[in-house]
Structures are given as C-alpha cells and as structure tokens.
Scaffold this motif. Structure first.
Motif, PDB file in Angstrom:
ATOM      1  N   ALA A 105      45.753  55.336  49.761  1.00 15.55           N
ATOM      2  CA  ALA A 105      46.036  54.029  49.173  1.00 15.55           C
ATOM      3  C   ALA A 105      47.439  53.565  49.557  1.00 15.55           C
ATOM      4  O   ALA A 105      47.654  52.384  49.878  1.00 15.55           O
ATOM      5  CB  ALA A 105      45.890  54.097  47.652  1.00 15.55           C
ATOM      6  N   ARG A 108      47.374  52.547  53.230  1.00 14.72           N
ATOM      7  CA  ARG A 108      46.792  51.209  53.386  1.00 14.72           C
ATOM      8  C   ARG A 108      47.805  50.142  52.993  1.00 14.72           C
ATOM      9  O   ARG A 108      47.984  49.144  53.704  1.00 14.72           O
ATOM     10  CB  ARG A 108      45.533  51.081  52.523  1.00 14.72           C
ATOM     11  CG  ARG A 108      44.896  49.693  52.576  1.00 14.72           C
ATOM     12  CD  ARG A 108      43.836  49.523  51.497  1.00 14.72           C
ATOM     13  NE  ARG A 108      43.258  48.183  51.535  1.00 14.72           N
ATOM     14  CZ  ARG A 108      43.834  47.085  51.039  1.00 14.72           C
ATOM     15  NH1 ARG A 108      45.026  47.179  50.444  1.00 14.72           N
ATOM     16  NH2 ARG A 108      43.233  45.908  51.122  1.00 14.72           N
ATOM     17  N   GLN A 122      41.644  48.773  55.312  1.00 16.96           N
ATOM     18  CA  GLN A 122      40.715  49.479  54.437  1.00 16.96           C
ATOM     19  C   GLN A 122      39.672  50.243  55.240  1.00 16.96           C
ATOM     20  O   GLN A 122      39.349  51.393  54.930  1.00 16.96           O
ATOM     21  CB  GLN A 122      40.026  48.492  53.496  1.00 16.96           C
ATOM     22  CG  GLN A 122      39.177  49.174  52.426  1.00 16.96           C
ATOM     23  CD  GLN A 122      40.017  50.025  51.491  1.00 16.96           C
ATOM     24  OE1 GLN A 122      40.949  49.530  50.845  1.00 16.96           O
ATOM     25  NE2 GLN A 122      39.713  51.319  51.410  1.00 16.96           N
ATOM     26  N   GLU A 123      39.130  49.600  56.272  1.00 19.78           N
ATOM     27  CA  GLU A 123      38.154  50.266  57.135  1.00 19.78           C
ATOM     28  C   GLU A 123      38.751  51.521  57.768  1.00 19.78           C
ATOM     29  O   GLU A 123      38.115  52.583  57.801  1.00 19.78           O
ATOM     30  CB  GLU A 123      37.699  49.307  58.234  1.00 19.78           C
ATOM     31  CG  GLU A 123      36.753  49.928  59.263  1.00 19.78           C
ATOM     32  CD  GLU A 123      36.537  49.036  60.472  1.00 19.78           C
ATOM     33  OE1 GLU A 123      35.871  49.495  61.417  1.00 19.78           O
ATOM     34  OE2 GLU A 123      37.049  47.888  60.495  1.00 19.78           O
ATOM     35  N   ASP A 126      39.305  54.312  55.130  1.00 18.03           N
ATOM     36  CA  ASP A 126      38.031  54.907  54.720  1.00 18.03           C
ATOM     37  C   ASP A 126      37.505  55.899  55.753  1.00 18.03           C
ATOM     38  O   ASP A 126      36.863  56.897  55.396  1.00 18.03           O
ATOM     39  CB  ASP A 126      36.984  53.812  54.498  1.00 18.03           C
ATOM     40  CG  ASP A 126      37.247  52.992  53.240  1.00 18.03           C
ATOM     41  OD1 ASP A 126      38.029  53.455  52.386  1.00 18.03           O
ATOM     42  OD2 ASP A 126      36.678  51.890  53.128  1.00 18.03           O
TER      43      ASP A 126
END
Length: 244
Positions: A105, A108, A122-123, A126
């Motif tokens: 987090a 990001r 985010q992609e 992940d």
C-alpha cells in the motif's frame, strides 16, 4: 533473430553485459547474459516497462530472463516484476517483508505521488513478484557454462534503503550495478526508509567489490568510475555528519 545492443537502444558495458535508461524516472535496468541463464537487474516502474524489458531481453539474447535481481524496494525498480513471474527473483534479506500488504500500500502511494497512474500502480502492486531468494551476505549466480559466467549478488546496505543489493559482474572491465546507492543525474535521494548513518559504508563496500577500474552503474544517470563513487561517498558523509 537477435539484435545488437545498439539496435535495441541498450548500452553495452562489457561482453554480455549492458544496461538501458528507462523514460520518465531515468531508472536503470541491467542485463547479464550467460550461456545457461539471463539475469535482469531491476524491473522498471510498472507492467508495461516490465513487459518492454522482457521483450527487449528476448530480442537481445534469444532467451527469456531466468533471474531477476531487485536492488531495493522502490516502485520505479520493482513494479515491473510481474513480467518475470517465471524467473528466480533475488533481493536483500528483509526486502520480502517490506512487500507485505501494508508495504505494498505504501509502495502504491509512493508511485502515485511520483506521477504513476493510480490504476496502473494498483495493477502493478497486485501482481508484484517479491524476492524468493533473500541475500543476507553474498550469493554467486552461475549463468554458465560451468562457472564461465558468474555474477555476485552482495547485500551491501543499509544505505539508500534498509535493503540494498549490488550486482558485481566480473570481467574486463568489471561492472557493478549499484542501484540507488549511487546516482549520477541528481543528488542521491534520502527518503524516510534511508539509513544515512550507514550509507557511506555501503559505498565503501561497493568500491571494495569493484575496485579502481570497474564501471559503476548508478540507479539513475550515466555510468561512472570509482572516483565518482568515492566523491559521492564523501559528500554523503559530510551531508549526514558521518565520521570515518
């Protein structure tokens, strides 16, 4: 059909060793080619850069990247790692703990603060591939054949972060991939995860590894020599009040 370093836009540093400077953040990626394996140093800032590096490595070598060394856990060096899920991934010991849910987090958020599109960030987070092989001291990779191309991964930090990994490629000349322990295109960045009191010692270690005649590859900027690294080491010691 393979292409030459020049045709691909990469800079050849030694036989079978090259690097490129990625756009936007001027982040360096390195490539070391052996008969049995291909090592990439850092993966770029997102899935698109990772895919670009994978494709260019394939065009240069005719083979896939088999090993990935991540020099430190900052977004512009690791968020392209999803393109190398089938590679053996290395990082300084403890780096894998930074890339837990909370760490991702923060990664990001840092990427978005620095201008990466939030959806892309985010992609990438992940799909991020963390190191599977933590390096606590030194680790020798044999890219073949039978010791003909060995590469030393060295945990030289902390410094720029708590988890700094350098990559030494023996040869003539020797090449040292420094990550952001060394920067040429601007003043070295000391963020909240830096350990300034140990940074000069990390650069001393780089100089011990490479010696006077090595080519030192910064995380950002042009390739430098030992004198540049030594001058940056002294400047950092003065900046942070670190005595010899």
């Amino acid at each position: 059909m393979t292409v030459t370093w020049e045709e691909s836009g990469w800079e050849q540093l030694a036989p079978g060793v090259g690097r490129c400077r990625l756009p936007v953040w001027d982040c360096t990626a390195g490539l070391v080619v052996g008969a049995d394996g291909v090592l990439l140093v850092d993966a770029g800032s997102g899935p698109a850069e990772g895919a670009r590096l994978r494709a260019e490595a394939l065009a240069l070598t005719g083979r896939r990247v088999t090993h990935l060394a991540l020099t430190h856990p900052h977004f512009d060096h690791v968020l392209g790692s999803s393109a190398f899920a089938d590679a053996e991934v290395f990082g300084a010991v403890g780096m894998e703990t930074v890339l837990t849910a909370r760490g991702r987090a923060e990664l990001r958020a840092d990427a978005v603060r620095n201008g990466l599109d939030a959806g892309v960030a985010q992609e990438a987070v992940d799909a991020l591939v963390p190191p599977r092989h933590p390096v606590s001291g030194e680790w020798t990779l044999d890219l073949g054949p039978a010791g003909g191309r060995q590469v030393l991964l060295a945990n030289v930090g902390p410094g720029h972060t708590a988890h700094d990994l350098a990559v030494l490629v023996p040869g003539s000349p020797e090449v040292v991939f420094c990550g952001d322990l060394v920067e040429e295109s601007g003043e070295p960045q000391a963020g909240p995860d830096a350990v300034p009191s140990h940074w000069p010692a990390a650069l001393d270690r780089l100089l011990e590894l490479g010696g006077e005649d090595a080519r030192y590859v910064p995380g950002h900027g042009a390739v430098v020599d030992a004198a540049f690294v030594r001058a940056q080491r002294d400047a950092l010691a003065a900046r942070f009040g670190v005595s010899d």
